[in-house]
Write an enzyme that holds these catalytic residues in place. Structure first.
Site, short mmCIF file in Angstrom:
data_model
loop_
_atom_site.label_atom_id
_atom_site.label_comp_id
_atom_site.label_asym_id
_atom_site.label_seq_id
_atom_site.Cartn_x
_atom_site.Cartn_y
_atom_site.Cartn_z
N SER A 152 0.83 -1.21 0.00
CA SER A 152 0.00 0.00 0.00
C SER A 152 0.86 1.26 0.00
O SER A 152 1.92 1.30 0.63
CB SER A 152 -0.89 -0.01 1.25
OG SER A 152 -1.50 1.24 1.44
N GLN A 187 0.59 -0.44 -4.75
CA GLN A 187 -0.75 0.19 -4.80
C GLN A 187 -0.57 1.70 -4.71
O GLN A 187 0.12 2.21 -3.82
CB GLN A 187 -1.60 -0.34 -3.64
CG GLN A 187 -2.98 0.29 -3.54
CD GLN A 187 -2.99 1.52 -2.64
OE1 GLN A 187 -2.10 1.71 -1.81
NE2 GLN A 187 -3.99 2.37 -2.79
N TYR A 214 -2.25 5.39 -4.28
CA TYR A 214 -3.29 6.38 -4.04
C TYR A 214 -2.80 7.63 -4.74
O TYR A 214 -1.62 7.99 -4.61
CB TYR A 214 -3.43 6.69 -2.54
CG TYR A 214 -4.31 5.72 -1.78
CD1 TYR A 214 -5.62 5.50 -2.15
CD2 TYR A 214 -3.82 5.07 -0.65
CE1 TYR A 214 -6.43 4.63 -1.43
CE2 TYR A 214 -4.62 4.20 0.08
CZ TYR A 214 -5.93 3.99 -0.32
OH TYR A 214 -6.74 3.14 0.40
N THR A 216 -5.81 2.74 -6.87
CA THR A 216 -7.11 2.65 -6.18
C THR A 216 -7.99 3.82 -6.62
O THR A 216 -7.58 4.98 -6.55
CB THR A 216 -6.90 2.67 -4.65
OG1 THR A 216 -6.14 1.51 -4.31
CG2 THR A 216 -8.23 2.64 -3.91
N ARG A 252 -15.89 5.07 8.58
CA ARG A 252 -15.85 3.82 9.36
C ARG A 252 -16.24 4.16 10.79
O ARG A 252 -15.45 4.69 11.56
CB ARG A 252 -14.45 3.21 9.30
CG ARG A 252 -14.06 2.71 7.91
CD ARG A 252 -12.96 3.52 7.34
NE ARG A 252 -12.72 3.26 5.92
CZ ARG A 252 -11.52 2.96 5.43
NH1 ARG A 252 -10.48 2.83 6.22
NH2 ARG A 252 -11.36 2.80 4.14
N LYS A 308 -8.09 -0.62 -9.12
CA LYS A 308 -8.73 -1.28 -7.98
C LYS A 308 -9.90 -0.42 -7.47
O LYS A 308 -9.68 0.75 -7.13
CB LYS A 308 -7.72 -1.48 -6.85
CG LYS A 308 -8.30 -2.00 -5.54
CD LYS A 308 -7.20 -2.27 -4.53
CE LYS A 308 -7.75 -2.74 -3.21
NZ LYS A 308 -8.24 -1.63 -2.37
N HIS A 316 -13.45 -1.94 -1.72
CA HIS A 316 -12.48 -1.61 -0.67
C HIS A 316 -12.82 -2.38 0.63
O HIS A 316 -12.75 -1.86 1.73
CB HIS A 316 -12.51 -0.10 -0.40
CG HIS A 316 -11.21 0.51 0.02
ND1 HIS A 316 -10.56 1.49 -0.70
CD2 HIS A 316 -10.42 0.31 1.10
CE1 HIS A 316 -9.46 1.86 -0.08
NE2 HIS A 316 -9.35 1.14 1.03
N ASP A 320 -12.17 -8.87 -5.52
CA ASP A 320 -11.62 -8.49 -4.22
C ASP A 320 -12.74 -8.14 -3.24
O ASP A 320 -13.47 -7.17 -3.47
CB ASP A 320 -10.71 -7.28 -4.41
CG ASP A 320 -10.26 -6.66 -3.10
OD1 ASP A 320 -9.80 -7.42 -2.23
OD2 ASP A 320 -10.36 -5.43 -2.95
C1 GLV Z 1 -6.72 2.06 3.90
O1 GLV Z 1 -6.52 1.96 2.74
C2 GLV Z 1 -7.93 1.66 4.53
O2 GLV Z 1 -8.87 1.26 3.84
O3 GLV Z 1 -8.01 1.73 5.77
#
Ligand code: GLV
Length: 405
Positions: free
Chosen positions: A131, A152, A154, A180, A189, A277, A301, A332
């Site tokens: 990552s 990967q 970003y 990504t 989250r 991705k 993701h 994925d």
């Molecule tokens: C990082 O890429 C995450 O999804 O926490």
């Protein structure tokens, strides 16, 4: 006398396993078992960062339940004495159809973090994608393990930094970049929001208590180097040496204006295969094909970005039909068993990708845990192939899986 004879015939004690890690792994028969062990060993905030998804976590749950909704239509009497699950992805031979997904902050599960994952993947020749938010650097990773390394990407607002990271991946012989595209802004989250979770984990009263009840993790954490974004150490964008909420960091640094026009720019920076991705519709998979992309990772993701996103396994067949072999397909999200991988390949994916499965394993037992989970998935693929009557991945065809609407 008879009782003693009977008892003697059934009494069997398993040999004592003196190594604590091996003992822990002996009881881990599945990814779910590894998840349970990780939950016990990791502080709550760390476990929730790994385990959690966005908002009501419906994408997260849906990724796995979409696999469970599909049953097999197994064929029998197919001479499956020898099963060969190997395949080719982006011109590289894989022992079985799996890529180890990029995960941010991998060292929070275990101090060896990405290095442990790369070594385990390398031992069997599976690709592993580091990552951008990795906690070991591009170069440190290149120095270990024989398996193909992917980087990967970003896309930062600072394109100079992106160009520099890609150039470093090229210099270190990475085989592909994986860009990504599902992170225009950061998903919410809510487990992390509730805890005020920051990375690296800060030591407050809650963490102290949590640390005390998870002594093995805490002892490792305090003895190892600080957890930082190793690819951008010392850079203006912030390397995580000051605690940040990942949401604030990503929203400030990553470019929400990223568009299909940027694919040409990425091509100028990188002459190897590009994987996108986070493709979540047939329309975007077709656009990827039209832009000459080599592979798409159908992904939401891991349910960490948009909630109520489509489950990747549901997209595999329609995407395969629409792109007609122009782009390779990686499925994925929600992969917990070899049988999941077999379903995805039967429906038209070249391979699956899994992140949490090995993240749990790393938290449960470090590098040995990652070896263990790779073994579980590999043997699961072989067993399922035999049970559905397929000796090679070429024999995994859509008729082996019940259509599902
Ligand atoms: C990082 O890429 C995450 O999804 O926490």
């Amino acid at each position: 006398m008879k009782t003693i004879d009977t008892l003697r015939s059934v009494l069997r004690f398993r040999p004592i396993e003196w190594d604590a890690t091996a003992r822990r792994l002996r009881g881990a028969a599945s990814v779910e078992d590894l998840r349970r062990i990780a939950k016990r060993r990791l502080p709550r905030g760390v476990f929730d960062y790994i385990d959690g998804g966005a908002e009501d976590e419906r994408s997260l749950a849906g990724n796995s339940s979409a696999f469970a909704r599909r049953t097999f239509q197994p064929r029998v009497l197919r001479q499956v004495g020898v099963v060969d699950p190997s395949t080719t992805l982006l011109g590289q031979r894989l022992p079985f159809p799996l890529v180890l997904a990029p995960t941010g902050f991998t060292r929070i599960a275990h101090p060896d973090g990405e290095l442990a994952v790369a070594r385990a993947a390398g031992r069997v020749g599976l690709p592993y994608a580091l990552s951008t938010l990795g906690t070991h650097s591009i170069e440190a990773l290149a120095a270990v393990g024989a398996g193909p390394k992917w980087f990967q990407v970003y896309v930062w607002r600072d394109r100079g930094l992106v160009a520099e990271l890609i150039a470093r991946a090229k210099a270190a012989d990475y085989a592909a970049i994986m860009v990504t595209v599902d992170t225009a802004v950061f998903g919410r989250r809510e487990r992390d929001v509730r805890r005020g979770y920051e990375l690296p984990p800060k030591i407050g009263l809650g963490t102290l208590v949590d640390g005390a009840v998870h002594p093995a993790w805490t002892w490792q954490f305090v003895r190892s180097d600080p957890i930082m974004f190793a690819n951008v150490t010392g850079r203006e964008v912030g390397d995580g040496s000051a605690a940040v909420s990942l949401a604030a960091y990503v929203n400030a640094q990553f470019d929400p204006d990223l568009s299909w026009d940027d694919v040409a720019w990425l091509r100028e920076q990188w002459d190897g295969p590009i994987v996108l991705k986070g493709i979540q519709t047939v329309a975007d998979a077709v656009l990827a094909a039209e832009h000459g992309i080599e592979a798409v990772a159908l992904s939401n993701h891991g349910g960490r970005q948009l909630d109520d996103a489509p489950a990747p396994i549901d997209l595999v067949a329609p995407v395969a039909q629409a792109v007609g072999g122009r782009v390779e397909i990686i499925c994925d999200g929600g992969v917990r068993r070899g049988s999941d991988i077999v379903k995805a390949v039967a429906l038209g994916a070249t391979a699956c990708m899994a992140g949490r499965a090995y993240f749990y394993a790393l938290g449960a037992a470090g590098e040995a845990g990652v070896d263990h989970v790779i073994e579980l998935l590999d043997s699961g693929v072989r067993r399922t192939m035999a049970l559905v009557g397929a000796g090679t991945v070429g024999e995994l065809t859509p008729e082996l899986v019940t259509p599902c609407d």
